[in-house]
Design a protein around this motif. Structure first.
Motif, PDB file in Angstrom:
ATOM      1  N   VAL A  38      -0.703   1.352 -10.902  1.00 49.80           N
ATOM      2  CA  VAL A  38      -0.508  -0.086 -10.709  1.00 49.80           C
ATOM      3  C   VAL A  38       0.730  -0.586 -11.445  1.00 49.80           C
ATOM      4  CG1 VAL A  38      -1.516  -2.373 -11.091  1.00 49.80           C
ATOM      5  CG2 VAL A  38      -2.956  -0.503 -10.288  1.00 49.80           C
ATOM      6  N   SER A  39       0.928  -0.156 -12.683  1.00 46.83           N
ATOM      7  CA  SER A  39       2.071  -0.640 -13.465  1.00 46.83           C
ATOM      8  C   SER A  39       3.398  -0.237 -12.830  1.00 46.83           C
ATOM      9  CB  SER A  39       1.999  -0.103 -14.900  1.00 46.83           C
ATOM     10  OG  SER A  39       0.852  -0.601 -15.540  1.00 46.83           O
ATOM     11  N   GLU A  40       3.496   1.023 -12.403  1.00 49.03           N
ATOM     12  CA  GLU A  40       4.733   1.487 -11.763  1.00 49.03           C
ATOM     13  C   GLU A  40       4.970   0.774 -10.435  1.00 49.03           C
ATOM     14  OE1 GLU A  40       8.253   3.562 -10.958  1.00 49.03           O
ATOM     15  OE2 GLU A  40       7.180   3.141 -12.819  1.00 49.03           O
TER      16      GLU A  40
ATOM     17  N   LEU B 141       7.998  -3.249  -7.225  1.00 45.80           N
ATOM     18  CA  LEU B 141       7.937  -4.401  -6.324  1.00 45.80           C
ATOM     19  C   LEU B 141       8.386  -5.688  -6.993  1.00 45.80           C
ATOM     20  CD1 LEU B 141       4.519  -3.645  -4.583  1.00 45.80           C
ATOM     21  CD2 LEU B 141       6.792  -3.438  -3.582  1.00 45.80           C
ATOM     22  N   SER B 142       8.790  -5.608  -8.259  1.00 50.24           N
ATOM     23  CA  SER B 142       9.182  -6.799  -9.041  1.00 50.24           C
ATOM     24  C   SER B 142       8.074  -7.851  -8.985  1.00 50.24           C
ATOM     25  CB  SER B 142      10.504  -7.385  -8.525  1.00 50.24           C
ATOM     26  OG  SER B 142      11.521  -6.426  -8.608  1.00 50.24           O
ATOM     27  N   MET B 143       6.887  -7.401  -9.318  1.00 43.95           N
ATOM     28  CA  MET B 143       5.703  -8.244  -9.209  1.00 43.95           C
ATOM     29  C   MET B 143       4.915  -8.117 -10.516  1.00 43.95           C
ATOM     30  SD  MET B 143       2.703  -7.690  -6.360  1.00 43.95           S
ATOM     31  CE  MET B 143       3.714  -8.139  -4.972  1.00 43.95           C
ATOM     32  N   HIS B 144       4.239  -9.177 -10.908  1.00 42.38           N
ATOM     33  CA  HIS B 144       3.396  -9.115 -12.093  1.00 42.38           C
ATOM     34  C   HIS B 144       2.221  -8.189 -11.815  1.00 42.38           C
ATOM     35  CE1 HIS B 144       0.761 -10.340 -15.366  1.00 42.38           C
ATOM     36  NE2 HIS B 144       1.870 -10.791 -15.962  1.00 42.38           N
ATOM     37  N   ARG B 145       1.858  -7.379 -12.805  1.00 40.41           N
ATOM     38  CA  ARG B 145       0.802  -6.386 -12.631  1.00 40.41           C
ATOM     39  C   ARG B 145      -0.529  -7.012 -12.230  1.00 40.41           C
ATOM     40  NH1 ARG B 145      -2.970  -4.287 -15.619  1.00 40.41           N
ATOM     41  NH2 ARG B 145      -2.357  -5.363 -17.501  1.00 40.41           N
ATOM     42  N   ARG B 146      -0.887  -8.125 -12.818  1.00 43.73           N
ATOM     43  CA  ARG B 146      -2.165  -8.774 -12.484  1.00 43.73           C
ATOM     44  C   ARG B 146      -2.167  -9.310 -11.058  1.00 43.73           C
ATOM     45  NH1 ARG B 146      -4.955 -11.634 -17.523  1.00 43.73           N
ATOM     46  NH2 ARG B 146      -6.221  -9.782 -17.902  1.00 43.73           N
ATOM     47  N   THR B 147      -1.032  -9.826 -10.601  1.00 41.31           N
ATOM     48  CA  THR B 147      -0.928 -10.297  -9.220  1.00 41.31           C
ATOM     49  C   THR B 147      -1.156  -9.136  -8.274  1.00 41.31           C
ATOM     50  OG1 THR B 147       0.658 -11.994  -9.885  1.00 41.31           O
ATOM     51  CG2 THR B 147       0.588 -11.433  -7.547  1.00 41.31           C
TER      52      THR B 147
ATOM     53  N   GLN C  91       0.824  -1.213   0.000  1.00 36.42           N
ATOM     54  CA  GLN C  91       0.000   0.000   0.000  1.00 36.42           C
ATOM     55  C   GLN C  91       0.859   1.264   0.000  1.00 36.42           C
ATOM     56  OE1 GLN C  91      -3.369   0.290  -0.315  1.00 36.42           O
ATOM     57  NE2 GLN C  91      -3.335  -1.902  -0.661  1.00 36.42           N
ATOM     58  N   ARG C  92       1.950   1.267   0.778  1.00 37.21           N
ATOM     59  CA  ARG C  92       2.838   2.431   0.824  1.00 37.21           C
ATOM     60  C   ARG C  92       3.473   2.688  -0.535  1.00 37.21           C
ATOM     61  NH1 ARG C  92       3.811   1.378   6.278  1.00 37.21           N
ATOM     62  NH2 ARG C  92       5.407  -0.118   6.035  1.00 37.21           N
ATOM     63  N   VAL C  93       3.984   1.631  -1.154  1.00 34.10           N
ATOM     64  CA  VAL C  93       4.616   1.790  -2.465  1.00 34.10           C
ATOM     65  C   VAL C  93       3.575   2.236  -3.493  1.00 34.10           C
ATOM     66  CG1 VAL C  93       5.836   0.582  -4.331  1.00 34.10           C
ATOM     67  CG2 VAL C  93       6.440   0.120  -1.942  1.00 34.10           C
ATOM     68  N   TYR C  94       2.378   1.687  -3.429  1.00 36.75           N
ATOM     69  CA  TYR C  94       1.278   2.060  -4.318  1.00 36.75           C
ATOM     70  C   TYR C  94       0.961   3.552  -4.181  1.00 36.75           C
ATOM     71  CZ  TYR C  94      -3.437   1.607  -6.419  1.00 36.75           C
ATOM     72  OH  TYR C  94      -4.550   1.728  -7.193  1.00 36.75           O
ATOM     73  N   GLU C  95       0.918   4.054  -2.953  1.00 34.68           N
ATOM     74  CA  GLU C  95       0.665   5.476  -2.721  1.00 34.68           C
ATOM     75  C   GLU C  95       1.840   6.330  -3.210  1.00 34.68           C
ATOM     76  OE1 GLU C  95      -2.112   7.029  -1.770  1.00 34.68           O
ATOM     77  OE2 GLU C  95      -3.087   5.065  -1.697  1.00 34.68           O
ATOM     78  N   MET C  96       3.070   5.862  -2.992  1.00 36.57           N
ATOM     79  CA  MET C  96       4.251   6.596  -3.450  1.00 36.57           C
ATOM     80  C   MET C  96       4.280   6.713  -4.969  1.00 36.57           C
ATOM     81  SD  MET C  96       7.212   5.231  -0.792  1.00 36.57           S
ATOM     82  CE  MET C  96       8.284   4.890  -2.121  1.00 36.57           C
ATOM     83  N   CYS C  97       3.682   5.743  -5.646  1.00 33.18           N
ATOM     84  CA  CYS C  97       3.620   5.746  -7.116  1.00 33.18           C
ATOM     85  C   CYS C  97       2.348   6.418  -7.617  1.00 33.18           C
ATOM     86  CB  CYS C  97       3.703   4.310  -7.646  1.00 33.18           C
ATOM     87  SG  CYS C  97       5.263   3.497  -7.316  1.00 33.18           S
ATOM     88  N   ASP C  98       1.715   7.212  -6.767  1.00 33.29           N
ATOM     89  CA  ASP C  98       0.472   7.915  -7.121  1.00 33.29           C
ATOM     90  C   ASP C  98      -0.597   6.963  -7.631  1.00 33.29           C
ATOM     91  OD1 ASP C  98       1.455  10.445  -6.388  1.00 33.29           O
ATOM     92  OD2 ASP C  98       2.469  10.639  -8.331  1.00 33.29           O
ATOM     93  N   ARG C  99      -0.692   5.800  -6.997  1.00 34.17           N
ATOM     94  CA  ARG C  99      -1.715   4.799  -7.280  1.00 34.17           C
ATOM     95  C   ARG C  99      -1.640   4.273  -8.714  1.00 34.17           C
ATOM     96  NH1 ARG C  99      -5.013   4.660  -2.926  1.00 34.17           N
ATOM     97  NH2 ARG C  99      -6.815   3.791  -3.959  1.00 34.17           N
TER      98      ARG C  99
END
Length: 184
Positions: A160-162, A167-173, A150-158
């Motif tokens: 998802v792709s960024e 997070l080195s994670m697949h976007r769909r995951t 959630q913190r990283v998601y907020e830091m990336c201005d919500r």
């Protein structure tokens, strides 16, 4: 006023709460008032600085990351105008560097969100060099992971792709994780 904290507060019970999360700061102000404090809220660095200059409080709880700047600026003003002010930093973006900086300029403690009013009160009233007790209900590993995402998601201005890239994670995951409720 609860009897547990009333004796420890002393005659000046003024408290400045600086946080840009309006629902959170209102809830915390109500809870701190029930504990005997006289809270006043601010939702920006500019408002926090102005209130710290006008009426320096005995206690303060300051969020580090505010929309118009860094909460450390408010802490500096507090200690210039009232060196005895007991300041607790409360943030969802905890890092060792910011914790050290906050303590160097006068904060007495550094708490990570989510912290409840009891945690904040204990930190504000703690005296001496006593080490803090470990939390009674520590977050589960799933909850810690969810909070980090959630913190990283907020830091990336919500974005998802960024967020997924960082997070080195697949976007769909990541989308599936974000769609779920937070774990306990």
């Amino acid at each position: 006023m609860t009897d547990d904290f009333a004796a420890e507060l002393g005659p000046d019970r003024t408290l400045l709460l600086v946080d840009d999360d309006e629902p959170f700061v209102k809830r915390l102000a109500k809870a701190m008032e029930k504990r005997g404090f006289l809270p006043e809220t601010a939702q920006s660095v500019a408002e926090g600085r102005a209130k710290a200059l006008a009426r320096p409080p005995a206690y303060a709880v300051v969020d580090l990351r505010l929309e118009d700047g860094n909460g450390l600026e408010v802490i500096e003003v507090l200690h210039e105008n009232r060196p005895s002010c007991r300041v607790v930093v409360l943030t969802g973006y905890g890092a060792i560097a910011t914790a050290v900086a906050a303590v160097k300029i006068g904060a007495i403690d550094y708490l990570s969100k989510p912290a409840d009013a009891n945690d904040v009160t204990k930190a504000l009233l703690a005296r001496g060099g006593a080490l803090p007790e470990p939390p009674e209900n520590p977050m589960s590993a799933d909850r810690v992971r969810w909070e980090h995402i959630q913190r990283v998601y907020e830091m990336c201005d919500r974005n998802v792709s960024e967020t997924a890239r960082r997070l080195s994670m697949h976007r769909r995951t990541l989308q599936r994780i974000l769609a779920k409720r937070s774990p306990k």
